[in-house]
Design a protein around this motif. Structure first.
Motif, PDB file in Angstrom:
ATOM      1  N   SER A 195       0.640  -1.214  -0.029  1.00 46.42           N
ATOM      2  CA  SER A 195       0.059  -0.042   0.010  1.00 46.42           C
ATOM      3  C   SER A 195       0.898   1.308  -0.071  1.00 46.42           C
ATOM      4  O   SER A 195       1.687   1.490   0.743  1.00 46.42           O
ATOM      5  N   PHE A 196       0.883   2.195  -1.326  1.00 47.02           N
ATOM      6  CA  PHE A 196       1.512   3.500  -1.022  1.00 47.02           C
ATOM      7  C   PHE A 196       0.713   4.564  -1.080  1.00 47.02           C
ATOM      8  O   PHE A 196       0.743   5.561  -1.579  1.00 47.02           O
ATOM      9  N   THR A 197      -0.854   4.365  -0.264  1.00 48.01           N
ATOM     10  CA  THR A 197      -1.491   5.433  -0.140  1.00 48.01           C
ATOM     11  C   THR A 197      -1.757   5.733   1.186  1.00 48.01           C
ATOM     12  O   THR A 197      -2.754   5.875   1.966  1.00 48.01           O
ATOM     13  N   LEU A 198      -0.336   5.684   2.039  1.00 48.91           N
ATOM     14  CA  LEU A 198      -0.456   5.938   3.588  1.00 48.91           C
ATOM     15  C   LEU A 198       0.053   7.255   3.629  1.00 48.91           C
ATOM     16  O   LEU A 198       0.004   7.511   5.162  1.00 48.91           O
ATOM     17  N   GLY A 199      -0.144   8.252   2.756  1.00 51.60           N
ATOM     18  CA  GLY A 199       0.132   9.746   3.346  1.00 51.60           C
ATOM     19  C   GLY A 199       1.442  10.058   2.851  1.00 51.60           C
ATOM     20  O   GLY A 199       1.991   9.560   2.115  1.00 51.60           O
ATOM     21  N   HIS A 200       1.787  10.944   3.639  1.00 51.27           N
ATOM     22  CA  HIS A 200       3.132  11.869   3.494  1.00 51.27           C
ATOM     23  C   HIS A 200       4.408  10.746   3.260  1.00 51.27           C
ATOM     24  O   HIS A 200       4.594   9.898   4.163  1.00 51.27           O
ATOM     25  N   ARG A 201       5.221  11.004   2.328  1.00 55.83           N
ATOM     26  CA  ARG A 201       6.224  10.344   2.073  1.00 55.83           C
ATOM     27  C   ARG A 201       6.004   8.923   1.661  1.00 55.83           C
ATOM     28  O   ARG A 201       7.380   8.068   1.598  1.00 55.83           O
ATOM     29  N   ALA A 202       5.055   8.445   1.422  1.00 54.75           N
ATOM     30  CA  ALA A 202       4.732   7.200   0.673  1.00 54.75           C
ATOM     31  C   ALA A 202       4.337   7.212  -0.748  1.00 54.75           C
ATOM     32  O   ALA A 202       3.946   8.115  -1.294  1.00 54.75           O
ATOM     33  N   LEU A 203       4.996   6.539  -1.509  1.00 60.09           N
ATOM     34  CA  LEU A 203       4.891   6.356  -3.164  1.00 60.09           C
ATOM     35  C   LEU A 203       3.750   5.780  -3.562  1.00 60.09           C
ATOM     36  O   LEU A 203       3.292   4.693  -2.900  1.00 60.09           O
ATOM     37  N   ALA A 204       3.404   6.087  -4.561  1.00 55.13           N
ATOM     38  CA  ALA A 204       2.036   5.552  -5.307  1.00 55.13           C
ATOM     39  C   ALA A 204       2.184   4.122  -5.575  1.00 55.13           C
ATOM     40  O   ALA A 204       3.036   3.776  -6.474  1.00 55.13           O
ATOM     41  N   TYR A 205       1.067   3.549  -5.462  1.00 54.94           N
ATOM     42  CA  TYR A 205       0.820   2.053  -5.702  1.00 54.94           C
ATOM     43  C   TYR A 205      -0.762   1.518  -5.570  1.00 54.94           C
ATOM     44  O   TYR A 205      -1.206   1.864  -4.469  1.00 54.94           O
ATOM     45  N   PRO A 206      -1.456   1.203  -6.738  1.00 58.89           N
ATOM     46  CA  PRO A 206      -1.028   0.973  -7.910  1.00 58.89           C
ATOM     47  C   PRO A 206      -1.275   2.341  -8.675  1.00 58.89           C
ATOM     48  O   PRO A 206      -2.372   3.097  -8.432  1.00 58.89           O
ATOM     49  N   ALA A 207      -0.149   2.577  -9.605  1.00 64.90           N
ATOM     50  CA  ALA A 207      -0.381   3.818 -10.336  1.00 64.90           C
ATOM     51  C   ALA A 207      -1.163   3.651 -11.725  1.00 64.90           C
ATOM     52  O   ALA A 207      -1.244   2.685 -12.277  1.00 64.90           O
ATOM     53  N   LYS A 208      -2.068   4.798 -12.086  1.00 61.14           N
ATOM     54  CA  LYS A 208      -2.438   4.716 -13.269  1.00 61.14           C
ATOM     55  C   LYS A 208      -2.518   6.262 -13.905  1.00 61.14           C
ATOM     56  O   LYS A 208      -2.330   7.107 -13.016  1.00 61.14           O
ATOM     57  N   SER A 209      -2.692   6.421 -15.061  1.00 59.45           N
ATOM     58  CA  SER A 209      -2.492   7.669 -15.923  1.00 59.45           C
ATOM     59  C   SER A 209      -3.706   8.523 -15.230  1.00 59.45           C
ATOM     60  O   SER A 209      -4.842   8.054 -15.058  1.00 59.45           O
ATOM     61  N   PRO A 245       2.005  10.019  -4.546  1.00 62.80           N
ATOM     62  CA  PRO A 245       1.503   9.206  -3.619  1.00 62.80           C
ATOM     63  C   PRO A 245      -0.099   9.089  -3.538  1.00 62.80           C
ATOM     64  O   PRO A 245      -0.685   8.102  -2.999  1.00 62.80           O
ATOM     65  N   ASP A 246      -0.981   9.821  -4.491  1.00 66.52           N
ATOM     66  CA  ASP A 246      -2.278   9.562  -4.686  1.00 66.52           C
ATOM     67  C   ASP A 246      -2.596   8.863  -5.909  1.00 66.52           C
ATOM     68  O   ASP A 246      -3.651   8.930  -6.498  1.00 66.52           O
ATOM     69  N   ASP A 247      -1.455   8.020  -6.391  1.00 64.57           N
ATOM     70  CA  ASP A 247      -1.783   6.916  -7.321  1.00 64.57           C
ATOM     71  C   ASP A 247      -1.941   7.411  -8.732  1.00 64.57           C
ATOM     72  O   ASP A 247      -2.677   6.797  -9.376  1.00 64.57           O
ATOM     73  N   VAL A 248      -1.190   8.362  -9.134  1.00 66.09           N
ATOM     74  CA  VAL A 248      -1.500   9.146 -10.542  1.00 66.09           C
ATOM     75  C   VAL A 248       0.145   9.096 -11.004  1.00 66.09           C
ATOM     76  O   VAL A 248       1.130   9.552 -10.409  1.00 66.09           O
ATOM     77  N   VAL A 249       0.100   8.820 -12.260  1.00 66.72           N
ATOM     78  CA  VAL A 249       1.370   8.752 -13.277  1.00 66.72           C
ATOM     79  C   VAL A 249       0.933   9.632 -14.377  1.00 66.72           C
ATOM     80  O   VAL A 249       0.016   9.528 -14.821  1.00 66.72           O
ATOM     81  N   ALA A 250       1.888  10.923 -14.521  1.00 61.90           N
ATOM     82  CA  ALA A 250       1.766  11.646 -15.624  1.00 61.90           C
ATOM     83  C   ALA A 250       3.008  12.313 -15.945  1.00 61.90           C
ATOM     84  O   ALA A 250       4.228  12.427 -15.111  1.00 61.90           O
ATOM     85  N   PRO A 251       3.169  12.950 -17.038  1.00 62.74           N
ATOM     86  CA  PRO A 251       4.541  13.562 -17.446  1.00 62.74           C
ATOM     87  C   PRO A 251       4.778  14.987 -16.800  1.00 62.74           C
ATOM     88  O   PRO A 251       3.895  15.734 -16.757  1.00 62.74           O
ATOM     89  N   PHE A 252       5.942  15.049 -16.214  1.00 63.29           N
ATOM     90  CA  PHE A 252       6.477  16.266 -15.918  1.00 63.29           C
ATOM     91  C   PHE A 252       7.089  17.158 -16.781  1.00 63.29           C
ATOM     92  O   PHE A 252       6.942  18.477 -16.790  1.00 63.29           O
ATOM     93  N   VAL A 253       7.960  16.853 -17.336  1.00 60.16           N
ATOM     94  CA  VAL A 253       8.968  17.410 -18.488  1.00 60.16           C
ATOM     95  C   VAL A 253       9.100  16.465 -19.482  1.00 60.16           C
ATOM     96  O   VAL A 253       9.089  15.355 -19.576  1.00 60.16           O
TER      97      VAL A 253
END
Length: 378
Positions: free
Chosen positions: A20-34, A320-328
């Motif tokens: 689980s990566f939806t634990l709040g601050h400093r936790a990374l996202a899983y599962p990620a979706k666009s 951390p809220d399970d989003v993957v998107a382009p930054f640059v």
């Protein structure tokens, strides 16, 4: 090619469960979706060829074959892995040179508190195919050689102490190193189609010259391997095999690492001894991240930033809220890759390189800085 769509999440290994990566601050996202980026859409390319979100700006800090501005140091070819180190009120950015036949090494650029370049110099030379690496807790840069007998070289970002190699960390196609300060071990990736995921335990923490090298097995145990002689990845029959190990990043008991052959981001949870697939673009062919390569994390909110080798020449954010998107996105440099993604100590400036730039060759490298309102809270 535009790549958007939903992602597939999976877990692997005996007894493993979804992390689980939806634990709040400093936790990374899983599962990620666009989904929509927290930074907004990318704008038209700026004068440096970078498409950035609103509020962000870029500058070129170095070009291969040219003097670093304000210094007498000529920037190296094929810039690759990198990291930042605090230097009083300023910082230092180090960058590998992925050049073969003893032409590789590492260079450093020094900045003052205002971000002005105050110096540049070599910290390692005469090595081969220096690809990625990792920053140690004691402020050295581990530069990893990516060839069959490659070594891990420990370098001084200030250029004062001589660089030393550590054969005990193994001779293989080294890619990245990530330090687990809770267990006093170093995780190592291997850039082979059947590469391993390794753990190195120094005999004395802070001294990498001697220690125990192990590789992860299919039943999620660690098996000893000899650092040289027979190929490390050929010594253990039930070694877990990863398709082209690339970047590695450690935080809060978890080592995140990438594999380019199958475009995945993995998470090894050392506290629970579990392995999970955080990101997998093997869906409908419209995933937002392809050519998975370098990886790092934002120091404030736990965003994960993953660079592409090819693809759309993007650095994507996984939140951390399970989003993957382009930054640059870098435009006009399709025959290149993005590498060396790192933040300054304050987390307000991002550094990275286009290894081959607009020429598509080792002598076309460009190293960038991006400044702007990076997230400081969720």
């Amino acid at each position: 090619m535009q790549r958007r769509g939903f992602l597939k999440a999976a877990v692997v290994g005996a007894g493993s469960v979804a992390l689980s990566f939806t634990l709040g601050h400093r936790a990374l996202a899983y599962p990620a979706k666009s989904g929509p980026s927290p930074y907004g859409d990318l704008l038209a390319a700026d004068g440096n060829g970078l498409m950035l979100p609103q509020g962000f700006t870029s500058r070129v800090i170095a070009r291969t074959g040219e003097l670093v501005p304000g210094t007498g140091h000529v920037w190296h070819g094929a810039p690759d892995g990198g990291a930042c180190f605090a230097d009083g009120s300023g910082w230092i950015y180090v960058s590998n040179a992925e050049l073969g036949n003893g032409a590789g090494g590492v260079s450093a650029v020094k900045f003052d508190a205002a971000g002005n370049i105050t110096g540049a110099y070599p910290i390692l030379s005469g090595t081969t195919d220096n690809c990625a690496g990792g920053a140690s807790p004691w402020n050295t840069w581990i530069s990893c050689e990516e060839f069959d007998k490659g070594l891990c070289w420990e370098t001084d970002p200030w250029g004062v102490k001589p660089a030393v190699s550590h054969e005990a960390m193994g001779q293989f196609n080294h890619e990245a190193a990530a330090f687990d300060t809770g267990r006093n071990v170093v995780y190592l990736t291997e850039d082979e189609p059947d590469g391993g995921f390794y753990r190195y335990t120094p005999t004395v923490w802070g001294d990498l010259s001697a220690g125990r090298l192990q590789v992860l097995t299919t039943d999620l145990t660690w098996a000893d391997v000899k650092p040289k002689g027979q190929k490390c990845r050929k010594q253990v029959k039930n070694m877990m095999r990863f398709d082209g190990g690339e970047g590695a990043y450690y935080r809060n008991d978890i080592c995140y690492f990438t594999t380019k052959g199958d475009d995945k981001v993995w998470a090894y949870n050392a506290a629970t001894n579990q392995l999970a697939t955080v990101y997998d673009d093997d869906t409908t062919g419209n995933a937002p991240l392809t050519g998975v390569d370098n990886i790092t994390g934002d120091p404030h909110v736990g965003d994960l930033f993953v660079a592409e080798d090819g693809g759309d020449m993007e650095i994507c954010v996984i939140t951390p809220d399970d989003v993957v998107a382009p930054f640059v996105r870098i435009v006009g440099q399709d025959d290149s890759e993005i590498a060396g993604v790192a933040f300054d100590p304050a987390g307000t400036r991002m550094y990275f390189s286009s290894q081959n730039g607009t020429t598509g060759t080792d002598d076309g490298g460009i190293t960038y800085e991006v400044t702007g309102p990076f997230r400081r809270s969720l």
